[in-house]
Design an enzyme around this catalytic site. Structure first.
Site, PDB file in Angstrom:
ATOM      1  N   SER A  69       0.827  -1.204   0.000  1.00 12.59           N
ATOM      2  CA  SER A  69       0.000   0.000   0.000  1.00 12.59           C
ATOM      3  C   SER A  69       0.864   1.259   0.000  1.00 12.59           C
ATOM      4  CB  SER A  69      -0.923  -0.004   1.222  1.00 12.59           C
ATOM      5  OG  SER A  69      -1.655   1.194   1.315  1.00 12.59           O
ATOM      6  N   GLU A  97       5.243   2.432  14.603  1.00 10.42           N
ATOM      7  CA  GLU A  97       6.352   1.516  14.331  1.00 10.42           C
ATOM      8  C   GLU A  97       6.037   0.589  13.163  1.00 10.42           C
ATOM      9  OE1 GLU A  97       8.989  -2.036  16.454  1.00 10.42           O
ATOM     10  OE2 GLU A  97       7.891  -0.600  17.708  1.00 10.42           O
ATOM     11  N   ARG A  99       4.234   1.258  10.524  1.00 15.73           N
ATOM     12  CA  ARG A  99       4.434   2.016   9.295  1.00 15.73           C
ATOM     13  C   ARG A  99       5.925   2.179   8.985  1.00 15.73           C
ATOM     14  NH1 ARG A  99       1.301   6.866  11.339  1.00 15.73           N
ATOM     15  NH2 ARG A  99       0.823   5.485  13.091  1.00 15.73           N
TER      16      ARG A  99
END
Length: 304
Positions: A69, A97, A99
């Site tokens: 994504s 974290e 991400r």
């Protein structure tokens, strides 16, 4: 005057609502409205995870999905960072974290971030809040998050419900799950038991034994609730065996009953070679006739 007392007073007085403002998605604004960029891009190598992060498990599939994504759309919600108290010139993750890890998998060199001032206590509090907001938490992780917020920061169930948009009964029911033995909690963590199953086990004399029974037999929540209400002496201790006979067994029972003039029952476990055959006689004459038939059968005759 030292700034430290001021910082501590601010941290203790901010409350959940103020802390949540830093971990919730930013509100949408009109395209024509003037925008002020409060976030900045920080190199990933200058960012370190929080060593006290309550969430320790980051599955590979979950991270890869997020990384895909990010490759397509980038990081929509900035990370929340603070200056790293353990290494000057670097930053420590307060929220995000997952991400940060996925961004590295997506080969990003820098990530958008908001730099905030947080005390050690606030960092832990925000980390717990962010984890509770995640949709994929299992019931045990969510319950432990609520328990930490109550024990370490003095929040009540009512205040947690208001700040996190959860009902008080939802929070109370999850907290009750923590009364269960560790083996049962492990079944709940890995999905073998649902929260509904676990709630039914709380008041039983031996929740571990009943939990094993539920898992082995694939019992529904309703079946578990009924079983939990039974006295311990009446509860099943062995896996259930289906009493439904297949058509071939029923037909064979009918043929043998007609030929012998006696009731015949065949108990054959599906998928196995062995089983039992029971013949019911009503008179001694029938027993004599049965004995005569059995003793007169030629050995090895395939017709019998």
């Amino acid at each position: 005057m030292s700034d430290k007392p001021k910082t501590e007073r601010r941290g203790l007085g901010r409350g959940l609502s103020a802390l949540m403002a830093d971990v919730s998605p930013e509100p949408q604004v009109s395209e024509n409205a003037p925008q002020k960029r409060l976030d900045q891009f920080i190199p990933v190598e200058m960012i370190y995870p929080n060593p006290d992060q309550p969430r320790r498990s980051f599955t590979a599939d979950d991270l890869e999905s997020l990384a895909a994504s990010i490759r397509e759309k980038g990081i929509i919600q900035p990370l929340i960072l603070r200056e790293n108290p353990r290494k000057t010139g670097t930053y420590e993750i307060v929220a995000g974290e997952r991400r940060w890890r996925a961004a590295q998998m997506a080969q990003l060199h820098a990530v958008p971030a908001l730099i905030r001032e947080f005390t050690d206590s606030e960092v832990l509090e925000v980390a717990i809040i962010e984890n509770i907001q995640r949709a994929d938490l299992n019931p045990v992780e969510e319950a432990m998050g609520y328990r930490q917020l109550m024990d370490r920061f003095g929040h009540t169930q009512e205040k947690l419900g208001e700040a996190l948009s959860k009902s008080r009964s939802h929070i109370a029911n999850l907290l009750r799950l923590l009364q269960l033995p560790e083996e049962v909690l492990e079944m709940l963590r890995d999905g073998r038991l649902s929260a509904g199953h676990a709630r039914a086990l709380i008041t039983t004399d031996d929740p571990v034994a009943l939990a094993r029974l539920v898992v082995v037999n694939g019992l529904s929540v309703r079946e578990t609730e009924r079983l939990a209400k039974q006295p311990q002496s009446k509860k099943e201790t062995k896996p259930r065996v289906s009493t439904e006979k297949d058509a071939d067994s029923k037909a064979l029972e009918g043929d043998l009953s007609a030929n012998l003039g006696m009731k015949v029952r065949i108990d054959h476990k599906p998928g196995q070679e062995a089983g039992q055959l029971a013949i019911q006689y009503d008179t001694l004459e029938q027993l004599d006739e049965l004995c005569r038939i059995l003793t007169s059968m030629p050995k090895g005759n395939p017709n019998y």
